[in-house]
Design a protein around this motif. Structure first.
Motif, PDB file in Angstrom:
ATOM      1  N   LYS A   1      42.635  45.604  32.555  1.00 14.10           N
ATOM      2  CA  LYS A   1      41.196  45.734  32.788  1.00 14.10           C
ATOM      3  C   LYS A   1      40.714  44.797  33.885  1.00 14.10           C
ATOM      4  CE  LYS A   1      40.418  46.849  27.907  1.00 14.10           C
ATOM      5  NZ  LYS A   1      39.714  46.452  26.655  1.00 14.10           N
TER       6      LYS A   1
ATOM      7  N   THR B   1      38.341  48.904  41.256  1.00 20.64           N
ATOM      8  CA  THR B   1      37.084  49.559  40.899  1.00 20.64           C
ATOM      9  C   THR B   1      36.251  49.756  42.152  1.00 20.64           C
ATOM     10  OG1 THR B   1      36.046  47.421  40.440  1.00 20.64           O
ATOM     11  CG2 THR B   1      37.056  48.595  38.576  1.00 20.64           C
TER      12      THR B   1
ATOM     13  N   LYS C   1      37.888  55.176  33.689  1.00 22.03           N
ATOM     14  CA  LYS C   1      37.269  54.139  34.496  1.00 22.03           C
ATOM     15  C   LYS C   1      37.936  53.929  35.844  1.00 22.03           C
ATOM     16  CE  LYS C   1      35.072  51.282  30.964  1.00 22.03           C
ATOM     17  NZ  LYS C   1      34.882  49.892  30.457  1.00 22.03           N
ATOM     18  N   TYR C   2      39.207  54.269  35.955  1.00 28.70           N
ATOM     19  CA  TYR C   2      39.938  54.007  37.206  1.00 28.70           C
ATOM     20  C   TYR C   2      40.626  55.287  37.678  1.00 28.70           C
ATOM     21  CZ  TYR C   2      39.395  49.524  34.848  1.00 28.70           C
ATOM     22  OH  TYR C   2      38.887  48.453  34.167  1.00 28.70           O
TER      23      TYR C   2
END
Length: 366
Positions: A201, A206, A268-269
């Motif tokens: 994470k 990002t 998210k990625y």
């Protein structure tokens, strides 16, 4: 078909031993000879150019038709060194750091395949110019991994499969290897899987959305260098915060990834391809090909031959001649033991039948 150089010489004349042009089939005077010489010069130059082009083409065909099993001299030297990799790692502390980077990378790949890659070997062979590093299934500690990654800032491919690393090591991957594009991880230990799930994470790339555009290139350069970055809220971002993420990561390999982690990464990625399929991705990210496989292919397989000999010693097979010898020795021992038993039996029979011998045996004279 290439014309013979003698055809042009017959048509335009040829140069004799003195370097002068002689004409054939013409009775002209000196002026005509000069005219022939002037005409022959460009023809001979063109013929020479064609001959050179044919020579280059033939040499290129020779290189193309070279057998795949032919190795270079460097490959043979590395193969010979690979036979004694264990001895080199023990006594070559002054020599191994002096080797070229590609040679050290090949020796590291050989050591890893022979289960000899330890902290000392990694410290001796690590080079700052490497673009790939394979530490999968090796016997190294977390501190050795940190030292090696800190000395290889140009890495593009990294394999840490089976390595036990800490949260600090994972979070600093972006600082040590900012150019990293391929990362392979994974372990069978559940606790290590949790460490990677939490650490990913903090390093996955990002997309940062900002509302204001940078005023000048100088400010943009300072932001990239991590000198001073200000967000809309006025909070400053440290240099470690900028470089903690792998901004250029494209492929992530984790064969036994937990389902929740896989869903989180996909949501998210989306920029990173997780567990790419073999054959549809670059060679560096292909899970069917080891990261150091190109290095092994460039080394003559002498070290594999020695490894086979070592395994053959472990699984020793008794030759047929040795079996015959052992059978003969065993038979001789059995015959000798039987002869000894027969002799003792004859002695006891004599003692039973002869009173004199019995008396001598009683007083321990026999």
């Amino acid at each position: 078909m290439l014309a013979s150089p003698h055809d042009d010489e017959d048509a335009w004349g040829y140069e004799d031993g003195t370097g002068q042009l002689e004409s054939r089939g013409s009775a002209g005077g000196p002026d005509e000879t000069e005219r022939h010489r002037d005409t022959a010069r460009p023809t001979n130059a063109a013929l020479r150019q064609r001959l050179l082009s044919c020579r280059e083409a033939s040499s290129s065909r020779t290189v193309a038709q070279q057998p795949a099993g032919a190795y270079t001299l460097q490959a043979y030297c590395l193969g010979c060194l690979g036979q004694y990799i264990q001895e080199l790692l023990e006594v070559g502390k002054e020599v191994l750091p002096l080797l070229p980077p590609d040679a050290k990378a090949s020796l590291l790949a050989i050591a890893r395949r022979q289960k000899l890659l330890e902290n000392s070997a990694l410290d001796l062979l690590t080079d700052s110019s490497w673009t790939s590093l394979d530490l999968s299934d090796s016997i190294i500690t977390d501190s050795a991994v940190q030292t090696a990654l800190g000395r290889t800032p140009q890495l593009l491919s990294l394999d840490l499969t089976g390595c036990k690393v800490s949260q600090q090591t994972i979070r600093l991957l972006g600082s040590w290897c900012p150019q990293l594009q391929v990362l392979r991880i994974g372990t069978k230990d559940v606790s290590e899987s949790h460490v990677w799930a939490v650490g990913l994470k903090h390093i996955m790339p990002t997309v940062i959305q900002v509302e204001n555009v940078t005023d000048s290139w100088e400010v943009l350069a300072s932001e990239e260098q991590g000198i001073a970055v200000h967000s809309l809220s006025g909070q400053s971002v440290s240099r470690a915060g900028l470089y903690s993420r792998l901004t250029k990561l494209e492929y992530l390999g984790w064969p036994q990834m937990p389902s929740k982690t896989a869903q989180l990464l996909a949501h998210k990625y989306p920029k990173v391809v997780v567990n790419p399929k073999p054959g549809v991705c670059p060679e560096q990210a292909d899970p069917a090909i080891a990261v150091d496989e190109p290095l092994i292919l460039s080394v003559a397989p002498f070290w594999e031959r020695k490894q086979l000999l070592v395994s053959a010693k472990d699984e020793y097979v008794v030759p047929l001649s040795e079996k015959f010898r052992m059978a003969y020795v065993s038979r001789a021992e059995r015959v000798a033991a039987k002869a000894e038993r027969n002799y003792q039996q004859r002695v006891r029979r004599k003692l039973r039948n002869d009173t004199v011998l019995q008396a001598l045996a009683r007083f321990k004279f026999l």
